[in-house]
Design a protein around this motif. Structure first.
Motif, PDB file in Angstrom:
ATOM      1  N   VAL A 179      27.439 -25.014  62.816  1.00 28.90           N
ATOM      2  CA  VAL A 179      28.893 -25.130  62.826  1.00 28.90           C
ATOM      3  C   VAL A 179      29.488 -24.476  64.076  1.00 28.90           C
ATOM      4  O   VAL A 179      30.346 -25.047  64.727  1.00 28.90           O
ATOM      5  CB  VAL A 179      29.497 -24.497  61.551  1.00 28.90           C
ATOM      6  CG1 VAL A 179      31.015 -24.540  61.610  1.00 28.90           C
ATOM      7  CG2 VAL A 179      28.991 -25.228  60.320  1.00 28.90           C
ATOM      8  N   SER A 180      29.035 -23.286  64.411  1.00 28.66           N
ATOM      9  CA  SER A 180      29.601 -22.600  65.577  1.00 28.66           C
ATOM     10  C   SER A 180      28.650 -21.522  66.069  1.00 28.66           C
ATOM     11  O   SER A 180      27.752 -21.086  65.337  1.00 28.66           O
ATOM     12  CB  SER A 180      30.961 -21.969  65.234  1.00 28.66           C
ATOM     13  OG  SER A 180      30.802 -21.009  64.222  1.00 28.66           O
ATOM     14  N   VAL A 181      28.849 -21.119  67.326  1.00 28.18           N
ATOM     15  CA  VAL A 181      28.062 -20.054  67.946  1.00 28.18           C
ATOM     16  C   VAL A 181      29.027 -19.120  68.659  1.00 28.18           C
ATOM     17  O   VAL A 181      29.959 -19.586  69.317  1.00 28.18           O
ATOM     18  CB  VAL A 181      27.042 -20.620  68.962  1.00 28.18           C
ATOM     19  CG1 VAL A 181      26.314 -19.483  69.673  1.00 28.18           C
ATOM     20  CG2 VAL A 181      26.036 -21.523  68.271  1.00 28.18           C
ATOM     21  N   ALA A 182      28.834 -17.821  68.528  1.00 27.27           N
ATOM     22  CA  ALA A 182      29.695 -16.863  69.233  1.00 27.27           C
ATOM     23  C   ALA A 182      28.896 -15.614  69.579  1.00 27.27           C
ATOM     24  O   ALA A 182      27.878 -15.315  68.940  1.00 27.27           O
ATOM     25  CB  ALA A 182      30.901 -16.491  68.368  1.00 27.27           C
ATOM     26  N   GLU A 212      44.738 -18.415  66.032  1.00 29.84           N
ATOM     27  CA  GLU A 212      44.261 -19.798  65.922  1.00 29.84           C
ATOM     28  C   GLU A 212      45.300 -20.663  65.219  1.00 29.84           C
ATOM     29  O   GLU A 212      45.522 -21.822  65.606  1.00 29.84           O
ATOM     30  CB  GLU A 212      42.928 -19.828  65.168  1.00 29.84           C
ATOM     31  CG  GLU A 212      42.170 -21.139  65.269  1.00 29.84           C
ATOM     32  CD  GLU A 212      42.508 -22.091  64.150  1.00 29.84           C
ATOM     33  OE1 GLU A 212      42.258 -23.303  64.295  1.00 29.84           O
ATOM     34  OE2 GLU A 212      43.031 -21.616  63.115  1.00 29.84           O
ATOM     35  N   LYS A 250      37.866 -26.647  69.548  1.00 26.84           N
ATOM     36  CA  LYS A 250      36.569 -26.915  70.196  1.00 26.84           C
ATOM     37  C   LYS A 250      35.877 -25.627  70.630  1.00 26.84           C
ATOM     38  O   LYS A 250      34.691 -25.432  70.403  1.00 26.84           O
ATOM     39  CB  LYS A 250      36.775 -27.830  71.407  1.00 26.84           C
ATOM     40  CG  LYS A 250      35.504 -28.156  72.173  1.00 26.84           C
ATOM     41  CD  LYS A 250      35.821 -28.941  73.431  1.00 26.84           C
ATOM     42  CE  LYS A 250      34.552 -29.217  74.230  1.00 26.84           C
ATOM     43  NZ  LYS A 250      34.855 -29.888  75.518  1.00 26.84           N
ATOM     44  N   SER A 251      36.617 -24.749  71.290  1.00 28.37           N
ATOM     45  CA  SER A 251      36.030 -23.499  71.767  1.00 28.37           C
ATOM     46  C   SER A 251      37.138 -22.494  72.065  1.00 28.37           C
ATOM     47  O   SER A 251      38.321 -22.840  72.098  1.00 28.37           O
ATOM     48  CB  SER A 251      35.196 -23.721  73.033  1.00 28.37           C
ATOM     49  OG  SER A 251      36.005 -24.219  74.076  1.00 28.37           O
ATOM     50  N   TYR A 271      41.219 -27.343  72.446  1.00 28.41           N
ATOM     51  CA  TYR A 271      41.264 -28.261  71.308  1.00 28.41           C
ATOM     52  C   TYR A 271      40.922 -29.694  71.728  1.00 28.41           C
ATOM     53  O   TYR A 271      41.197 -30.113  72.858  1.00 28.41           O
ATOM     54  CB  TYR A 271      42.671 -28.281  70.692  1.00 28.41           C
ATOM     55  CG  TYR A 271      43.027 -27.053  69.891  1.00 28.41           C
ATOM     56  CD1 TYR A 271      42.805 -27.002  68.521  1.00 28.41           C
ATOM     57  CD2 TYR A 271      43.590 -25.950  70.514  1.00 28.41           C
ATOM     58  CE1 TYR A 271      43.148 -25.872  67.788  1.00 28.41           C
ATOM     59  CE2 TYR A 271      43.935 -24.816  69.792  1.00 28.41           C
ATOM     60  CZ  TYR A 271      43.712 -24.778  68.424  1.00 28.41           C
ATOM     61  OH  TYR A 271      44.043 -23.661  67.695  1.00 28.41           O
TER      62      TYR A 271
END
Length: 465
Positions: free
Chosen positions: A9-12, A115, A133-134, A193
């Motif tokens: 789903v996401s990376v941070a 956000e 998106k990021s 976005y």
């Protein structure tokens, strides 16, 4: 839930500071690296830290550079829009559930509020459902506590084809600061976005038309951040090299040669190219750099004007044995197979980058003269596999998927030269620093190319012809 299928789903990556009790800094123990993956992640973390440390200086340099040139939107382009209607303000009161046991607001809570307001701002531009998106670095500049009022201001800064950047600024006010309208700037972030239509397809955003001085500052800032993100993305990515080469077959020579040329023409005509840099060198020479992102693919286009006839420039640039004279990325370049008058296979060696082994390439260079005056000269390049030149243990065999020059005459004594390169993972180290804004290697190479062409003597040109 029924199939058991999992998806990323996401990376941070989060950076924390160990807070000392006294005045002395806390020295953390080095991480113990046990597996090969541990070493990979450790090295990538080091690269990310280098990017973070030089981010501010790089951004300032890019902003200073961009201020010297006219913005591409200044030419009264149709379909441009103002960002005035995308401004959004929201106020939140920090309550005990929003804070930790010290009374400081949870960072994640602030990020969620940021956000939310950014999403509203993006939706006002696209009139559709925006999808985050990021995020370009949440910066926590200071704390807020229970009882503070947090004021969130968001506005669209710029658009990039199917992406839009929204900037969010957060100020905190305690009761006394609120009465004096003097807040504390505690957070900033830039959120990127996409937006989708009813068919779940990406929407292309309209171009932005800055109106005020502040609009131009935010517009240029978004361009600079995009360039830094682009470089950062490819510097810190870890991609396995996927073989791209085709086997050279003399029986299929015409098809391979024509395919080489058509691939370059196709790359040049794709939509979505965006200016990332425009530099004026000594003598009034302007060099423009464009980039094109498609899924996981990145391409670069370098455009420059040369004060030499197109046919002479064509002969100079299509002779790759001369390329080490002006391109520092080429150590040597020798012909290993003169296939025909317009097709030759070269063996190329490149210098060391990032303390790795030097790289080498085997490439097919296909050139084409225009059938009619005023049309474009083509010099196309792509890697091929030649059994007679196997990989050497002294070098890392690299690959060029699609690259080359398009040369178009502007008049009888000058022309525009466009260099294209669809970047593969193996040659990425030569480009990433420049894309990120902390290197000028592409501009310097382009300037060297221009100098080489314009200083070529008549005797030298006659020998090449």
């Amino acid at each position: 839930m029924l199939t058991g299928t999992e998806k990323l789903v996401s990376v941070a990556f989060s950076t924390f500071v160990a807070k000392p009790v006294g005045k002395e800094k806390i020295q953390l123990k080095p991480v113990t690296l046990l597996t090969e993956q541990d070493h990979v992640e450790h090295n990538l973390a080091s690269e990310r830290r280098k990017v973070r440390l030089q981010h501010e200086d790089t951004f300032k340099n890019l902003m200073k550079e961009s201020g010297k040139f006219d913005d591409p939107i200044c030419d009264e382009e149709e379909g441009t829009v103002s960002t005035k209607g995308t401004s959004v303000q929201s106020i939140e009161l920090v309550l005990p559930p929003h804070a930790n046991h010290h009374g400081n607001t949870f960072g994640g809570q602030i990020m969620a509020w940021m956000e939310a307001v950014a999403t509203i701002s993006a939706s006002r531009l696209c009139r559709a459902h925006p999808v985050l998106k990021s995020v370009d670095m949440f910066k926590f500049r200071g704390p807020s506590t229970v009882g503070d009022r947090l004021v969130f201001n968001a506005i669209v800064n710029n658009t990039f084809q199917t992406c839009v950047e929204v900037g969010v600024r957060v100020e905190a006010f305690d009761c006394q600061e609120w009465s004096k309208s003097r807040g504390r700037h505690i957070n900033s972030a830039f959120l990127i976005y996409n937006a989708v239509d009813d068919k779940e397809e990406l929407i292309t955003f309209p171009k932005i038309k800055p109106m005020s001085k502040d609009d131009f500052r935010r517009y240029r800032g978004a361009l600079a951040r995009k360039r830094i993100r682009l470089g950062r993305k490819y510097v810190i990515s870890h991609k396995e090299e996927v073989p791209l080469c085709i086997y050279w077959d003399i029986g299929n020579q015409v098809s391979l040669s024509n395919g080489n040329v058509e691939a370059l023409k196709s790359l040049a005509t794709k939509s979505g190219w965006e200016v990332t840099s425009a530099v004026e060198k000594v003598g009034g020479i302007q060099i423009k750099i464009y980039t094109l992102e498609e899924h996981d693919s990145l391409s670069v286009w370098v455009e420059k004007h040369v004060k030499r006839p197109a046919y002479l420039v064509y002969h100079l640039l299509s002779n790759f044995t001369k390329r080490p004279l002006w391109d520092p990325h080429y150590m040597s370049c020798e012909v290993i197979d003169r296939v025909s008058e317009d097709d030759q296979i070269y063996y190329i060696t490149c210098p060391v980058v990032n303390n790795d082994k030097p790289k080498d390439l085997v490439v097919l260079v296909s050139r084409r003269r225009p059938l009619e005056d005023g049309h474009t000269y083509v010099v196309a390049v792509r890697s091929v596999i030649l059994p007679s030149v196997p990989p050497s243990p002294q070098y890392v065999r690299s690959e060029i998927e699609c690259a080359g020059f398009l040369i178009h005459a502007t008049d009888s004594s000058s022309c525009t030269v466009s260099y294209f390169n669809q970047i593969s993972a193996s040659i990425l180290p030569y480009f990433a620093g420049n894309l990120g804004g902390w290197s000028k290697s592409i501009e310097e190479t382009a300037a060297s190319c221009i100098q080489f062409i314009e200083s070529a003597t008549d005797d030298g040109l006659i020998s090449i012809l």
